[in-house]
Design an enzyme around this catalytic site. Structure first.
Site, PDB file in Angstrom:
ATOM      1  N   TYR A 111      40.396   6.559  12.819  1.00 57.69           N
ATOM      2  CA  TYR A 111      39.150   5.980  13.320  1.00 57.69           C
ATOM      3  C   TYR A 111      38.854   6.470  14.736  1.00 57.69           C
ATOM      4  O   TYR A 111      37.744   6.928  15.031  1.00 57.69           O
ATOM      5  CB  TYR A 111      39.240   4.456  13.299  1.00 57.69           C
ATOM      6  N   ASN A 121      24.578   4.343  12.433  1.00 60.16           N
ATOM      7  CA  ASN A 121      25.367   3.132  12.642  1.00 60.16           C
ATOM      8  C   ASN A 121      26.518   3.001  11.658  1.00 60.16           C
ATOM      9  O   ASN A 121      27.523   2.342  11.955  1.00 60.16           O
ATOM     10  CB  ASN A 121      24.445   1.906  12.528  1.00 60.16           C
ATOM     11  N   GLY A 138      23.714   2.515   7.366  1.00 59.16           N
ATOM     12  CA  GLY A 138      24.513   1.286   7.385  1.00 59.16           C
ATOM     13  C   GLY A 138      23.745   0.105   7.922  1.00 59.16           C
ATOM     14  O   GLY A 138      24.273  -0.692   8.712  1.00 59.16           O
TER      15      GLY A 138
END
Length: 245
Positions: free
Chosen positions: A150, A84, A12
């Site tokens: 999340y 990341n 990422g």
């Protein structure tokens, strides 16, 4: 171990925090392999881009990563991994979270780190050296309404990092997590999903501001350094005091 070329893989690395991590590591003298679905708008010297969609099924991602590693020329020069890549999904209660959304969040945030580690840890072991840094979140420490998937994935990521630190430390490998609070990126602020989110964030953060991506990148660089070799299994909170209150 001395490296002719110190290569760090960054997932990422094309936007947000990841882009600043790539810039910071290149300035620190590393060669960076950026594994991302999106090609960076402005590639940097000493940056190698490889397209990988970490939201694909684990079998597809595994094939992609295996191909990249087998075809690479970094054997013997692999210094570290910065995981990341992250995906938060929309804000809504668990009753509205679909199976597809749950799986996509876990694939990007956690399963991809598992797959990369499986491939890279044996390389680190042969070198008797390796650095792993994973970007978690303040939601790896606390929970949050409407962010169940999340938060769960980031809690899992920290547990993974701590277990790797214990299992592989004897081979000169360190593994650490870094948990940012709110960072000034599209994913970090998400004003498209929460009305007046920026103001609300600042009001509840003790230092009364939002972090710059560079503040996160500098700590990633510190944790990668050889001089940081006694730091392992930790979760560094960089959240302006948010989880301290």
């Amino acid at each position: 171990m001395e490296f002719k070329e110190s290569i760090v893989l960054v997932t990422g690395g094309s936007g947000g925090i990841g882009r600043e991590i790539v810039r910071t590591l290149v300035l620190a003298g590393f060669s960076v392999w950026n594994l991302d679905k999106v090609r960076p708008k402005s590639p940097i010297l000493q940056e190698t881009y490889r397209e990988v969609d970490l939201a694909e099924t684990p079998f597809v991602v595994e094939r992609s990563l295996k191909k990249i590693i087998e075809e690479s020329s970094f054997a013997g020069d692999l210094y570290g991994l910065v995981h990341n890549a992250g995906y938060g999904g929309p804000y809504h209660p668990i009753t509205d979270v679909s199976i597809e959304e749950w799986e996509a969040i876990f694939r990007i945030n956690l399963s991809s780190l598992f797959l990369l580690s499986k491939f890279l840890l044996p390389i680190f072991q042969k070198q008797n050296f390796g650095r792993i840094v994973a970007i978690a979140s303040s939601l790896s420490i606390v929970g949050s309404a409407n962010s169940v998937a999340y938060s769960s994935s980031k809690h899992g990521l920290v547990g993974f990092i701590r277990s790797i630190a214990d299992e592989w430390g004897k081979f000169g490998i360190t593994a650490n997590a870094l948990s940012p609070g709110f960072v000034d990126t599209n994913m970090g602020i998400q004003e498209d999903q929460v009305s007046d989110h920026r103001t609300k964030i600042i009001d509840k953060t003790p230092v009364r501001r939002i972090a710059e991506p560079s503040e996160i990148a500098r700590i990633v660089n510190f944790l990668l350094q050889k001089e940081s070799g006694y730091i392992s299994g930790s979760n560094w909170t960089v959240d302006g005091g948010l989880t301290a209150i």
